[in-house]
Design a protein around this motif. Structure first.
Motif, PDB file in Angstrom:
ATOM      1  N   LEU A 204       0.854  -1.207   0.093  1.00 41.66           N
ATOM      2  CA  LEU A 204       0.058  -0.130  -0.128  1.00 41.66           C
ATOM      3  C   LEU A 204       0.796   1.105   0.002  1.00 41.66           C
ATOM      4  O   LEU A 204       1.894   1.416   0.875  1.00 41.66           O
ATOM      5  N   LEU A 205       0.552   1.788  -0.806  1.00 43.54           N
ATOM      6  CA  LEU A 205       1.191   3.506  -1.094  1.00 43.54           C
ATOM      7  C   LEU A 205       0.382   4.370  -0.974  1.00 43.54           C
ATOM      8  O   LEU A 205      -0.570   4.734  -1.694  1.00 43.54           O
ATOM      9  N   SER A 206       0.449   5.084   0.094  1.00 44.38           N
ATOM     10  CA  SER A 206      -0.396   6.398   0.286  1.00 44.38           C
ATOM     11  C   SER A 206       0.202   7.420   1.430  1.00 44.38           C
ATOM     12  O   SER A 206       1.053   6.957   1.888  1.00 44.38           O
ATOM     13  N   ASP A 207      -0.502   8.613   1.418  1.00 41.46           N
ATOM     14  CA  ASP A 207      -0.011   9.413   2.204  1.00 41.46           C
ATOM     15  C   ASP A 207      -0.842   9.776   3.494  1.00 41.46           C
ATOM     16  O   ASP A 207      -0.766  10.667   4.361  1.00 41.46           O
ATOM     17  N   GLY A 208      -2.059   8.937   3.588  1.00 43.58           N
ATOM     18  CA  GLY A 208      -2.914   8.514   4.745  1.00 43.58           C
ATOM     19  C   GLY A 208      -3.917   9.687   5.018  1.00 43.58           C
ATOM     20  O   GLY A 208      -4.819   9.165   5.958  1.00 43.58           O
ATOM     21  N   PHE A 209      -4.260  10.441   3.860  1.00 41.08           N
ATOM     22  CA  PHE A 209      -5.324  11.265   4.340  1.00 41.08           C
ATOM     23  C   PHE A 209      -6.666  10.744   4.139  1.00 41.08           C
ATOM     24  O   PHE A 209      -7.698  11.115   4.496  1.00 41.08           O
ATOM     25  N   SER A 210      -6.576   9.565   3.650  1.00 38.94           N
ATOM     26  CA  SER A 210      -7.717   8.789   3.186  1.00 38.94           C
ATOM     27  C   SER A 210      -8.284   7.714   4.209  1.00 38.94           C
ATOM     28  O   SER A 210      -9.160   7.190   4.077  1.00 38.94           O
ATOM     29  N   ALA A 211      -7.064   7.608   5.062  1.00 36.99           N
ATOM     30  CA  ALA A 211      -7.183   6.573   6.171  1.00 36.99           C
ATOM     31  C   ALA A 211      -8.324   6.841   6.825  1.00 36.99           C
ATOM     32  O   ALA A 211      -8.722   7.949   7.560  1.00 36.99           O
ATOM     33  N   ASP A 212      -9.232   5.932   7.406  1.00 37.11           N
ATOM     34  CA  ASP A 212     -10.496   6.049   8.066  1.00 37.11           C
ATOM     35  C   ASP A 212     -10.552   4.731   9.346  1.00 37.11           C
ATOM     36  O   ASP A 212      -9.608   4.039   9.238  1.00 37.11           O
ATOM     37  N   VAL A 213     -11.440   5.072  10.091  1.00 40.28           N
ATOM     38  CA  VAL A 213     -11.526   4.267  11.173  1.00 40.28           C
ATOM     39  C   VAL A 213     -11.707   2.784  10.947  1.00 40.28           C
ATOM     40  O   VAL A 213     -10.939   1.587  11.261  1.00 40.28           O
ATOM     41  N   GLU A 214     -12.803   2.512   9.677  1.00 41.68           N
ATOM     42  CA  GLU A 214     -13.157   1.190   9.336  1.00 41.68           C
ATOM     43  C   GLU A 214     -11.854   0.486   8.288  1.00 41.68           C
ATOM     44  O   GLU A 214     -11.841  -0.725   8.257  1.00 41.68           O
ATOM     45  N   ALA A 215     -10.958   1.074   8.241  1.00 41.72           N
ATOM     46  CA  ALA A 215      -9.634   0.648   7.314  1.00 41.72           C
ATOM     47  C   ALA A 215      -8.956  -0.461   8.251  1.00 41.72           C
ATOM     48  O   ALA A 215      -8.272  -1.277   7.596  1.00 41.72           O
ATOM     49  N   ARG A 216      -8.889  -0.010   9.708  1.00 38.59           N
ATOM     50  CA  ARG A 216      -8.295  -1.013  10.606  1.00 38.59           C
ATOM     51  C   ARG A 216      -8.732  -2.271  10.293  1.00 38.59           C
ATOM     52  O   ARG A 216      -7.897  -3.268  10.184  1.00 38.59           O
ATOM     53  N   PRO A 277      -0.028  11.502   7.075  1.00 30.88           N
ATOM     54  CA  PRO A 277       0.925  10.434   7.207  1.00 30.88           C
ATOM     55  C   PRO A 277       1.055   9.841   8.574  1.00 30.88           C
ATOM     56  O   PRO A 277       1.276   8.771   8.660  1.00 30.88           O
ATOM     57  N   ALA A 278       0.564  10.888   9.613  1.00 31.08           N
ATOM     58  CA  ALA A 278       1.011  10.236  10.924  1.00 31.08           C
ATOM     59  C   ALA A 278      -0.284   9.420  11.267  1.00 31.08           C
ATOM     60  O   ALA A 278       0.003   8.354  11.920  1.00 31.08           O
ATOM     61  N   ARG A 279      -1.335   9.546  10.720  1.00 36.31           N
ATOM     62  CA  ARG A 279      -2.551   8.726  10.931  1.00 36.31           C
ATOM     63  C   ARG A 279      -2.479   7.272  10.393  1.00 36.31           C
ATOM     64  O   ARG A 279      -2.467   6.222  11.034  1.00 36.31           O
ATOM     65  N   LEU A 280      -1.813   7.045   9.219  1.00 36.08           N
ATOM     66  CA  LEU A 280      -1.547   6.032   8.485  1.00 36.08           C
ATOM     67  C   LEU A 280      -0.446   5.298   8.990  1.00 36.08           C
ATOM     68  O   LEU A 280      -0.514   4.065   9.204  1.00 36.08           O
ATOM     69  N   GLU A 281       0.746   5.949   9.464  1.00 34.06           N
ATOM     70  CA  GLU A 281       1.636   5.241  10.035  1.00 34.06           C
ATOM     71  C   GLU A 281       1.407   4.641  11.512  1.00 34.06           C
ATOM     72  O   GLU A 281       1.698   3.408  11.885  1.00 34.06           O
ATOM     73  N   THR A 282       0.684   5.409  12.350  1.00 36.83           N
ATOM     74  CA  THR A 282       0.022   4.909  13.552  1.00 36.83           C
ATOM     75  C   THR A 282      -1.010   3.682  13.258  1.00 36.83           C
ATOM     76  O   THR A 282      -0.856   2.590  14.025  1.00 36.83           O
ATOM     77  N   LEU A 283      -1.785   3.676  12.309  1.00 35.90           N
ATOM     78  CA  LEU A 283      -2.787   2.707  11.880  1.00 35.90           C
ATOM     79  C   LEU A 283      -1.828   1.345  11.538  1.00 35.90           C
ATOM     80  O   LEU A 283      -2.278   0.183  11.946  1.00 35.90           O
ATOM     81  N   ARG A 292       7.009   1.724   6.459  1.00 37.69           N
ATOM     82  CA  ARG A 292       8.257   2.756   6.355  1.00 37.69           C
ATOM     83  C   ARG A 292       7.425   4.123   5.980  1.00 37.69           C
ATOM     84  O   ARG A 292       6.650   4.226   5.061  1.00 37.69           O
ATOM     85  N   VAL A 293       8.129   4.993   6.326  1.00 38.64           N
ATOM     86  CA  VAL A 293       7.737   6.413   5.925  1.00 38.64           C
ATOM     87  C   VAL A 293       8.647   7.017   4.956  1.00 38.64           C
ATOM     88  O   VAL A 293      10.201   6.822   5.001  1.00 38.64           O
ATOM     89  N   LEU A 294       8.333   7.352   3.674  1.00 37.60           N
ATOM     90  CA  LEU A 294       9.227   7.672   2.510  1.00 37.60           C
ATOM     91  C   LEU A 294       9.084   9.168   2.215  1.00 37.60           C
ATOM     92  O   LEU A 294       7.973   9.718   1.925  1.00 37.60           O
ATOM     93  N   ASP A 295      10.141   9.872   2.527  1.00 36.60           N
ATOM     94  CA  ASP A 295      10.157  11.278   2.137  1.00 36.60           C
ATOM     95  C   ASP A 295      10.573  11.349   0.880  1.00 36.60           C
ATOM     96  O   ASP A 295      10.892  10.631   0.007  1.00 36.60           O
ATOM     97  N   THR A 296       9.657  12.658   0.311  1.00 34.09           N
ATOM     98  CA  THR A 296      10.100  12.924  -1.156  1.00 34.09           C
ATOM     99  C   THR A 296      11.549  13.006  -1.696  1.00 34.09           C
ATOM    100  O   THR A 296      11.730  12.923  -2.854  1.00 34.09           O
ATOM    101  N   ARG A 297      12.416  13.245  -0.677  1.00 36.64           N
ATOM    102  CA  ARG A 297      13.572  13.257  -1.178  1.00 36.64           C
ATOM    103  C   ARG A 297      14.452  12.190  -1.212  1.00 36.64           C
ATOM    104  O   ARG A 297      15.749  11.991  -1.720  1.00 36.64           O
ATOM    105  N   ASP A 298      14.075  11.142  -0.817  1.00 36.57           N
ATOM    106  CA  ASP A 298      14.659   9.647  -0.521  1.00 36.57           C
ATOM    107  C   ASP A 298      14.790   8.931  -1.704  1.00 36.57           C
ATOM    108  O   ASP A 298      13.780   8.602  -2.943  1.00 36.57           O
TER     109      ASP A 298
END
Length: 315
Positions: A204-216, A277-283, A292-298
């Motif tokens: 899964l590749l995402s920035d997490g803004f679409s992450a919702d409670v039901e996704a868990r 991003p914080a929400r998806l990483e926590t989930l 893993r968190v991927l920065d745009t520079r990496d």
């Protein structure tokens, strides 16, 4: 500084690799993948007794025996161990299947943003391409599903042409006009489960803004069927408070300057930008998924390789 943009790219022009995906770059990434080997994935087969199976090739090999459970196939009884222990035991077999990778690509408008090197959308495409090349070099089939702004599907294929097909789809989908369509992550995961078709890995590749409670729960369900990795796309401004200064931002053709001076103001600005991003990483970590968190520079190769359990081998 790069900011959000909404201009479409003419079909005859390849992307610049910063605000638009460059097909040439995605294809060139294949040379960096080399020959790869992916770690086997522990999953759970949907068979009588729900025996664990390892998905990575073809054939059936004895793995171990365990206490009999209702629904187990009586043809797989371990009669010797049953006689010794006085309790019913069943033989478990290691099933080898052709590996399959399904890449879930977030195409929401929030990914068309970046302040360092490239947009998150471009970085996501680079990571997806690397994952496809790694899987193909390891002999696996690869499929690609876009969710969010665009609903697209590239069914799993094998061979080098499948990685090229993924690269072509990534560039083609990125060049589509931005869509205001939004799709909760839970809905995307439900679609992915229906389209999984025996995939042994899901990335899964995402920035997490679409992450919702039901996704868990959907992530947990997916985890029982495949090895799931989560790659969180994030910009520098979403990860740490910026230095004091004036920041020009552009959205929908409108340019504005944001003045950030005080420490609290800068911290709150970063937290507001980085909530996805914080929400998806926590989930992901709460559900026990590799993340893993991927920065745009990496460089996306180490992160994608780690999530797939890839090791490159010499020719």
């Amino acid at each position: 500084m790069i900011a959000a943009a909404d201009a479409t790219l003419p079909d005859r022009v390849d992307g610049d690799g910063r605000t638009r995906v460059s097909l040439a770059e995605l294809i060139a990434l294949g040379a960096r993948a080399g020959r790869a080997k992916l770690a086997s994935v522990q999953s759970r087969s949907e068979r009588s007794g729900q025996q664990s199976s390892r998905l990575y090739g073809r054939g059936m090999d004895y793995a171990e025996s365990r206490a009999y459970q209702p629904g187990d196939d009586v043809r797989r009884m371990d009669w010797r161990l049953t006689a010794r222990s006085g309790k019913l035991h069943t033989k478990l077999y290691q099933e080898e299947r052709e590996g399959r990778l399904l890449i879930l690509l977030d195409t929401h408008a929030s990914l068309r943003f970046g302040t360092r090197t490239r947009f998150k959308s471009v970085q996501a495409a680079r990571a997806a391409a690397i994952a496809a090349w790694l899987a193909v070099r390891a002999g696996e089939r690869v499929g690609l599903m876009a969710f969010g702004g665009h609903d697209r599907l590239l069914r799993p294929q094998g061979g080098a042409h499948s990685a090229l097909a993924v690269c072509g789809a990534l560039a083609e989908w990125d060049a589509l006009p931005p869509a205001e369509r939004a799709e909760p992550l839970s809905a995307a995961l439900l679609r992915a489960r229906r389209l999984q078709h025996g995939a042994s890995r899901v990335l899964l590749l995402s920035d997490g803004f679409s992450a919702d409670v039901e996704a868990r729960q959907h992530l947990l369900d997916l985890k029982t069927r495949a090895g799931v990795g989560v790659l969180v796309l994030a910009d520098a401004l979403e990860r740490a408070p910026p230095p004091a200064g004036r920041y020009p931002l552009e959205h929908d053709g409108e340019r504005r300057d944001v003045l950030l001076l005080g420490e609290r103001q800068r911290r709150e600005f970063q937290q507001a930008l980085g909530v996805g991003p914080a929400r998806l990483e926590t989930l992901a970590r709460a559900t026990g998924l590799r993340c893993r968190v991927l920065d745009t520079r990496d460089d996306p190769l180490p992160a994608a390789g780690e999530l797939l359990g890839a090791t490159r081998t010499r020719r």
